[in-house]
Design an enzyme around this catalytic site. Structure first.
Site, PDB file in Angstrom:
ATOM      1  N   CYS A 298       0.969  -1.299  -0.044  1.00  0.00           N
ATOM      2  CA  CYS A 298       0.116  -0.074   0.115  1.00  0.00           C
ATOM      3  C   CYS A 298       0.802   1.121  -0.013  1.00  0.00           C
ATOM      4  O   CYS A 298       1.510   1.427   1.002  1.00  0.00           O
ATOM      5  CB  CYS A 298      -1.061  -0.110   1.363  1.00  0.00           C
ATOM      6  SG  CYS A 298      -1.738   1.528   1.606  1.00  0.00           S
TER       7      CYS A 298
ATOM      8  N   CYS B 186      -0.006   3.715   2.746  1.00  0.00           N
ATOM      9  CA  CYS B 186       0.705   3.174   4.243  1.00  0.00           C
ATOM     10  C   CYS B 186       2.060   3.483   4.080  1.00  0.00           C
ATOM     11  O   CYS B 186       2.561   3.912   5.319  1.00  0.00           O
ATOM     12  CB  CYS B 186       0.549   1.788   3.944  1.00  0.00           C
ATOM     13  SG  CYS B 186      -1.402   1.253   4.006  1.00  0.00           S
TER      14      CYS B 186
END
Length: 114
Positions: A39, A42
């Site tokens: 991600c 993230c």
């Protein structure tokens, strides 16, 4: 058990349970970062989350990789990453989705003072 000033990675369900129970007993605010290695947002917010762990030593910061601990992510109804869940004394009090530094900091400060 839970170290102050650092993000604690939970890699096994047993670790997750132990850290969360200890944090709940301490009555401290717990902020859980549900993340994934693939991600992009993230990865972008991770150093900021670590910065907040240093800035707010009275808060417990836990990190859960949703691919490592799928059952935990499912139990906590995580559908997008990053998801930050705020817990106090075992109760979910708030959550925010997305790599939003200002919103994350605002919620940490708001819930710390309660």
């Amino acid at each position: 058990m839970a170290e102050e000033g650092v993000v604690i990675g939970c890699h096994k369900v047993e670790e997750w349970t132990r850290y969360l129970e200890h944090a709940n007993e301490s009555k401290k605010l717990v902020v859980v970062d549900f993340t994934a290695s693939w991600c992009g947002p993230c990865r972008m917010i991770a150093p900021i989350f670590a910065e907040f762990a240093k800035k707010y030593p009275g808060v417990v910061f836990l990190k859960v990789d949703v691919d490592e601990l799928r059952t935990v992510a499912q139990d906590w109804a995580v559908e997008a990453m990053p998801t930050f869940v705020f817990v106090k004394e075992g109760t979910i009090i708030d959550r925010t989705v997305g790599a939003q530094k200002v919103e994350l900091q605002r919620k940490i400060e708001m819930h710390m003072s309660k």
